[in-house]
Design an enzyme around this catalytic site. Structure first.
Site, PDB file in Angstrom:
ATOM      1  N   THR A 106       0.860  -1.186   0.000  1.00 48.58           N
ATOM      2  CA  THR A 106       0.000   0.000   0.000  1.00 48.58           C
ATOM      3  C   THR A 106       0.882   1.216   0.000  1.00 48.58           C
ATOM      4  O   THR A 106       1.952   1.191   0.622  1.00 48.58           O
ATOM      5  CB  THR A 106      -0.830   0.043   1.310  1.00 48.58           C
ATOM      6  OG1 THR A 106      -1.709  -1.065   1.328  1.00 48.58           O
ATOM      7  CG2 THR A 106      -1.638   1.321   1.451  1.00 48.58           C
ATOM      8  N   ARG A 122     -13.972  -7.656  -0.757  1.00 47.03           N
ATOM      9  CA  ARG A 122     -13.142  -7.556   0.458  1.00 47.03           C
ATOM     10  C   ARG A 122     -12.574  -6.137   0.569  1.00 47.03           C
ATOM     11  O   ARG A 122     -12.058  -5.576  -0.376  1.00 47.03           O
ATOM     12  CB  ARG A 122     -12.004  -8.563   0.391  1.00 47.03           C
ATOM     13  CG  ARG A 122     -11.023  -8.512   1.572  1.00 47.03           C
ATOM     14  CD  ARG A 122      -9.796  -7.688   1.249  1.00 47.03           C
ATOM     15  NE  ARG A 122      -8.788  -7.734   2.308  1.00 47.03           N
ATOM     16  CZ  ARG A 122      -7.673  -7.003   2.318  1.00 47.03           C
ATOM     17  NH1 ARG A 122      -7.425  -6.160   1.329  1.00 47.03           N
ATOM     18  NH2 ARG A 122      -6.818  -7.099   3.308  1.00 47.03           N
ATOM     19  N   VAL A 123     -12.673  -5.552   1.740  1.00 50.58           N
ATOM     20  CA  VAL A 123     -12.095  -4.227   1.984  1.00 50.58           C
ATOM     21  C   VAL A 123     -11.034  -4.381   3.062  1.00 50.58           C
ATOM     22  O   VAL A 123     -11.286  -4.996   4.105  1.00 50.58           O
ATOM     23  CB  VAL A 123     -13.187  -3.226   2.433  1.00 50.58           C
ATOM     24  CG1 VAL A 123     -12.566  -1.899   2.856  1.00 50.58           C
ATOM     25  CG2 VAL A 123     -14.197  -3.010   1.311  1.00 50.58           C
ATOM     26  N   THR A 175       0.742  -0.518   6.369  1.00 50.58           N
ATOM     27  CA  THR A 175       0.783  -1.423   5.228  1.00 50.58           C
ATOM     28  C   THR A 175       1.015  -2.833   5.751  1.00 50.58           C
ATOM     29  O   THR A 175       1.609  -3.022   6.819  1.00 50.58           O
ATOM     30  CB  THR A 175       1.860  -1.021   4.201  1.00 50.58           C
ATOM     31  OG1 THR A 175       1.826  -1.956   3.110  1.00 50.58           O
ATOM     32  CG2 THR A 175       3.255  -0.989   4.790  1.00 50.58           C
ATOM     33  N   GLY A 176       0.536  -3.817   4.997  1.00 48.30           N
ATOM     34  CA  GLY A 176       0.631  -5.202   5.446  1.00 48.30           C
ATOM     35  C   GLY A 176      -0.753  -5.831   5.409  1.00 48.30           C
ATOM     36  O   GLY A 176      -1.646  -5.320   4.736  1.00 48.30           O
ATOM     37  N   GLY A 225      -4.155  -6.197   6.026  1.00 50.88           N
ATOM     38  CA  GLY A 225      -5.117  -5.225   6.548  1.00 50.88           C
ATOM     39  C   GLY A 225      -5.990  -5.764   7.657  1.00 50.88           C
ATOM     40  O   GLY A 225      -6.344  -5.053   8.595  1.00 50.88           O
TER      41      GLY A 225
HETATM   42  N1  ASP Z   1      -2.994  -3.192   3.821  1.00 51.00           N
HETATM   43  C1  ASP Z   1      -3.366  -3.605   2.477  1.00 51.00           C
HETATM   44  C2  ASP Z   1      -4.621  -4.396   2.533  1.00 51.00           C
HETATM   45  O1  ASP Z   1      -4.752  -5.212   3.417  1.00 51.00           O
HETATM   46  C3  ASP Z   1      -2.324  -4.354   1.754  1.00 51.00           C
HETATM   47  C4  ASP Z   1      -0.886  -4.050   2.091  1.00 51.00           C
HETATM   48  O2  ASP Z   1      -0.552  -2.943   2.486  1.00 51.00           O
HETATM   49  O3  ASP Z   1      -0.033  -4.950   2.000  1.00 51.00           O
HETATM   50  O4  ASP Z   1      -5.441  -4.241   1.659  1.00 51.00           O
END
Ligand code: ASP
Length: 345
Positions: A195, A223-224, A246-247, A249
């Site tokens: 992200t 999916r959100v 980020t990661g 969610g």
């Molecule tokens: N946080 C984002 C999500 O879960 C994806 C990401 O940042 O890796 O949609």
């Protein structure tokens, strides 16, 4: 005495690799133990200051500063910075170049926040539009709502003639078809996802943030993730600071992660400490402990910034003045002994 900024940044970088020092702050403050080496001095910069997730945040930071310096508002600047990432179709995590959802169509999530006025706008599961962050801004500015999703968000964007793009490119379709086959054979690997979360502190002390992602690759349609959730993937409080995530969610939004980082800063922690404390808090509650794949960035009103992630940590980007770099955050894999212990917080 003033040191030339480049030389000054160069010497401080060699010592700490954490970030640029603010000239006024370059004498390390003495710690209580008398050993010196204040952590604050390693991670403070003169605004305008921009911080964002991942190395692909670096050009977005530069664009943000460029737009802000051209006389545009902080909100314009963060929007344009994130638009740059959204426009890069080689980025598989942000914008229409992202990995599709399981039905083969890219679905985008984004949000934007203005510290002044504590305003926010957000869209989720948007198909076929190039710049969800700009749609989110219009939701904030033209409606009494904060968040629009799916077909409603698309109708809103269509009516305002937002730039449309392909819901899926031939390359994405081919990759998706391979994934489908692997899925059927139960051999599909979890695809990557990232992200852009980006925060700006202006010289006037105002904070703006924006966030955009195509989310978890091959996710269930609809999916959100955390990214468009105010307080989840992004949060700004103009009296304190801002944070972004980020990661995975799901592991951020169940804990209002970015909100928690800002609240820890309100209690007096530095941005770096607040990111770490949030990770420890979440890991102390979560059945998976530190096996969460989550990362935070943060900055505060004083121009301090920091980041932290689970595991090995992650790379984030910082820009101010004539400085623009990708830095490595600390990573955490276990509960610390001492003041940041998860249970105590
Ligand atoms: N946080 C984002 C999500 O879960 C994806 C990401 O940042 O890796 O949609």
């Amino acid at each position: 005495m003033k040191m030339p900024r480049r030389a000054f940044l160069g010497s401080s970088m060699a010592a700490v690799s954490a970030g640029p020092l603010l000239a006024a702050n370059r004498k390390p403050a003495k710690s209580k133990s008398g050993k010196g080496g204040s952590r604050e001095a390693e991670t403070k910069a003169k605004p305008p200051l921009v911080i964002s997730t991942w190395p692909f945040g670096k050009p977005a930071n530069d664009r943000t500063l460029e737009v802000f310096r051209s006389g545009k508002t902080g909100l314009d600047a963060v929007e344009q910075g994130v638009r740059l990432a959204e426009a890069d179709l080689s980025n598989p995590s942000v914008g229409l170049g992202g990995i599709p959802a399981a039905h083969g169509v890219v679905q985008l999530d984004a949000c934007i926040m203005s510290g002044p006025g504590h305003r926010a706008g957000s869209v989720a599961a948007v198909e076929g539009f190039s710049h969800p962050v700009s749609i989110a801004r219009r939701v904030m500015e033209e409606t009494r709502h904060v968040m629009l999703v799916g077909e409603g968000a698309q109708r809103f964007a269509r009516e305002r003639k937002f730039e449309e793009g392909p819901a899926v490119t031939p390359g994405q379709k081919a990759a998706w078809e391979n994934w489908k086959k692997a899925q059927e054979a139960e051999k599909a690997k979890a695809p990557n996802h990232d992200t852009i979360a980006l925060l700006l502190l202006t010289p006037a002390g105002d904070i703006f943030g924006a966030c955009s992602t195509s989310g978890w690759g091959y996710k269930i349609p609809g999916r959100v993730g955390d990214s468009p959730i105010i307080g989840g993937g992004l949060y700004v409080d103009n009296t304190v600071g801002g944070a972004g995530a980020t990661g995975i969610g799901e592991n951020v939004m169940r804990y209002c992660g970015s909100f928690l980082v800002v609240e820890f800063m309100r209690q007096g922690m530095s941005p770096a400490e607040a990111c770490l404390a949030t990770l420890h808090r979440i890991a102390a509650i979560d059945p998976k402990g530190y096996d969460l794949s989550i990362n935070f960035i943060a900055l505060d009103k004083r121009g301090r910034f920091g980041a932290a992630g689970t595991g090995q940590g992650f790379q984030y980007s910082v820009a101010c003045d004539d400085y623009s770099k990708v830095l490595q955050s600390p990573g955490v894999t276990q509960k610390p002994v001492g003041p940041l212990g998860g249970n105590r917080l």
